[in-house]
Write an enzyme that holds these catalytic residues in place. Sequence first.
Site, PDB file in Angstrom:
ATOM      1  N   ASP A 373      10.394  -6.620 -24.905  1.00 26.68           N
ATOM      2  CA  ASP A 373       9.540  -6.673 -26.289  1.00 26.68           C
ATOM      3  C   ASP A 373       8.089  -6.479 -26.001  1.00 26.68           C
ATOM      4  OD1 ASP A 373       9.266  -7.744 -28.524  1.00 26.68           O
ATOM      5  OD2 ASP A 373       9.387  -9.930 -28.152  1.00 26.68           O
ATOM      6  N   HIS A 390       6.743   2.919 -28.635  1.00 29.75           N
ATOM      7  CA  HIS A 390       8.377   2.726 -28.455  1.00 29.75           C
ATOM      8  C   HIS A 390       8.393   4.311 -27.562  1.00 29.75           C
ATOM      9  CE1 HIS A 390       9.420  -0.368 -31.050  1.00 29.75           C
ATOM     10  NE2 HIS A 390       9.105   0.584 -32.202  1.00 29.75           N
ATOM     11  N   LEU A 482      23.724   2.616  -9.949  1.00 30.38           N
ATOM     12  CA  LEU A 482      23.453   1.661 -10.896  1.00 30.38           C
ATOM     13  C   LEU A 482      24.293   1.604 -12.143  1.00 30.38           C
ATOM     14  CD1 LEU A 482      21.126  -0.429 -12.201  1.00 30.38           C
ATOM     15  CD2 LEU A 482      19.914   1.677 -12.883  1.00 30.38           C
TER      16      LEU A 482
HETATM   17  C1  FPP Z   1      10.922  -4.248 -29.063  1.00 28.64           C
HETATM   18  O1  FPP Z   1       9.743  -4.304 -29.297  1.00 28.64           O
HETATM   19  C2  FPP Z   1      11.403  -2.957 -28.776  1.00 28.64           C
HETATM   20  C3  FPP Z   1      12.420  -2.372 -29.165  1.00 28.64           C
HETATM   21  C4  FPP Z   1      13.162  -2.825 -30.433  1.00 28.64           C
HETATM   22  C5  FPP Z   1      12.864  -0.909 -28.951  1.00 28.64           C
HETATM   23  C6  FPP Z   1      13.057  -0.705 -27.631  1.00 28.64           C
HETATM   24  C7  FPP Z   1      13.238   0.705 -27.287  1.00 28.64           C
HETATM   25  C8  FPP Z   1      12.866   1.353 -26.439  1.00 28.64           C
HETATM   26  C9  FPP Z   1      11.969   0.803 -25.379  1.00 28.64           C
HETATM   27  C10 FPP Z   1      13.117   2.931 -26.250  1.00 28.64           C
HETATM   28  C11 FPP Z   1      14.572   3.136 -25.555  1.00 28.64           C
HETATM   29  C12 FPP Z   1      14.672   4.021 -24.667  1.00 28.64           C
HETATM   30  C13 FPP Z   1      15.886   4.080 -23.535  1.00 28.64           C
HETATM   31  C14 FPP Z   1      15.698   5.294 -22.631  1.00 28.64           C
HETATM   32  C15 FPP Z   1      16.630   2.964 -23.553  1.00 28.64           C
HETATM   33  P1  FPP Z   1       9.067  -4.674 -30.672  1.00 28.64           P
HETATM   34  O2  FPP Z   1       8.884  -3.348 -31.447  1.00 28.64           O
HETATM   35  O3  FPP Z   1       9.728  -5.514 -31.405  1.00 28.64           O
HETATM   36  O4  FPP Z   1       7.720  -5.144 -30.248  1.00 28.64           O
HETATM   37  P2  FPP Z   1       6.628  -6.313 -31.061  1.00 28.64           P
HETATM   38  O5  FPP Z   1       7.423  -7.315 -30.793  1.00 28.64           O
HETATM   39  O6  FPP Z   1       5.236  -6.042 -30.450  1.00 28.64           O
HETATM   40  O7  FPP Z   1       6.713  -5.824 -32.426  1.00 28.64           O
END
Ligand code: FPP
Length: 611
Positions: A373, A390, A482
């Site tokens: 998050d 992201h 893993l």
């Molecule tokens: C939550 O933060 C994050 C996500 C919904 C997306 C996570 C995706 C990635 C990290 C990329 C994935 C890549 C791989 C290789 C698995 P948020 O956007 O909800 O953050 P906020 O709470 O600050 O809005």
Amino acid sequence: MPRLGEGAPAGAGEDSDVRAAYRACKRIVREAHSAEYALLHLMPPPIQPACWALYAAFHTADGLIDTTEGTPAQRSEHLAAWTAALRTEADHGHSGDPVRRALVDTVRRWGIDLDDLDESLSSIAADADGTAPATWQDWRARVKSQNTGWVGQFLRLLERCGVRFPVDLGQLAAVSGFLDGLYLTDTLADLADDVNRGTLTLPTEVLDRFPGAGSDLSARHFSPNVQALVAHLLQRARQSLTDGHDELRHHLHPGADILLQALVAYFRARLDVAEESGPAILQRPCEPDRLTRWRIMAPARSKAFLLWRLVPLRTPPAAGPRAGVPPQRNPGPQQPSATVTVPAVPVPAHPSGARPPAIDHDRLPHHVAIIMDGNGRWATSRGLPRTAGHTLGARAVRDMAMGALEIGLPHLSLYTFSTENWHRSTDEVFHIFRVLGDELEDGWILRHDIRLRWIGDAQRVPCDLAAKLRDQEAATRHRTGLTLNLCLDYGGRTELARAGSAIARAARAGDLTHGDMSERDFARYLPYPDMPDVDLLWRTGGEQRLSNLLPWHVSYAELHFTTGLWPQMDRRDLWQVISDHTHRHRRYGSAPSPDAPPAASTKTAITQRVT
Ligand code: FPP
């Protein structure tokens, strides 16, 4: 489009003996299984020769066992020798046997993995002694182990030539129910032959339900009990075909759907003939007449002919290296992926030079799940678009995976995209998909000892991303380092509801013989029954919620909530959280023992990295 086995000019690697081998397979299928031959004509033209090779191989393997010649042990030995020869020849790329020659070419050309057929071949061999399964559950397990590998290869061929499935059909319970329906129909249609050869393998459970039916069948006496047994089996076969078919339809490419409709219509026609046969079911095979068959196949063939001309299909690639070779840096989306077993590069150290902490192996968690998050907040607090968070977040994922490998963590689950995340802007959603696609494309997962698994609903995920995920899942599934579970378009309650539906279907099919279900029984209906409980759930970004992640598996997890935002995280934070975890005392409801650490250590932690 010229096809192998149909007089196509020999190109590089397509020598005349390969073409002759495919022609031999075609002939075997046409002569021994004319209906299946007609159905295979509905497959996309580029993969038809490979389909003949697979089907002829299945026919050959089955024929070595399904015969009255020799003792059961000798029959098993024949099949074992055939299989061993196939393995060696797949390594060398040649065979003097036409069926194996064509199969070896198919393996290399389309990236088919012979390991997928191992279970089926050994299960067919185990059938040599003709013992009947005790229960429907045993029968079903046998059908599954003997057939799923082959069906999976046909599906893989479809995928390889560009006909993508939005779901992993192998994971879909409907596929196994549908296979039951097909197999039971086959048993009924061939009852006369099987009774004559003494190779009928109905579960004793069902024979017991109709006392005397077993011996009447052997005596080819169509007694009232045999009649009742046949009626019961017909009804069961129809039900399985209908249930499986209804659910499968939702997931299919229109071309594959044409094939499915023709297959179901044909198998229903076989059941109709069996039903109308009365006592004759014990005298001759139940096959629909030519007109019925023509009515089913002719329109399907015209539709398939047109459709495969409209859909862009990949032509057969040149025969590639054998399965098991190390991956290239970027295998690219068009390459069929062989199974990769050899991690090609060592795990890179963290740029700071930080080394993994010494963690007592016995206290190392088995499974860590992370809710990553804070990507959006990290970006907006810096005046950047959320998408930038992201992009950085994906970099953190890679470093975490390296850190997990360094400490020997067996399972890491990452909440990559939840079913609720679709409520975000289209730009953001597709950016997350693009970033993930780029990470896969880079090939870092293939280069390390990582087994990739995708958990979630594949129907809405863009096809090209789904294809990359599936390819890398397939390519890495034998890895032992893993296991990296990507929860993508994942919702925990949906997962439980699906398991519930699968259980209801199994109960209706008579596979759940007792009413009580243990936790272990239930877990068998989850996407990955072997997935261990989560020991440690870590959420970054300061929120303290579980957000519907892996509800079944996190029941006993220790929770760690930290305030740092995900893009700021790296493997050192993972090590820190895991080190903290190793000092916690997990009681699973028991009373504290006198030598347990202080109670405060079992509380939810809000920690930050101390480096
Ligand atoms: C939550 O933060 C994050 C996500 C919904 C997306 C996570 C995706 C990635 C990290 C990329 C994935 C890549 C791989 C290789 C698995 P948020 O956007 O909800 O953050 P906020 O709470 O600050 O809005």
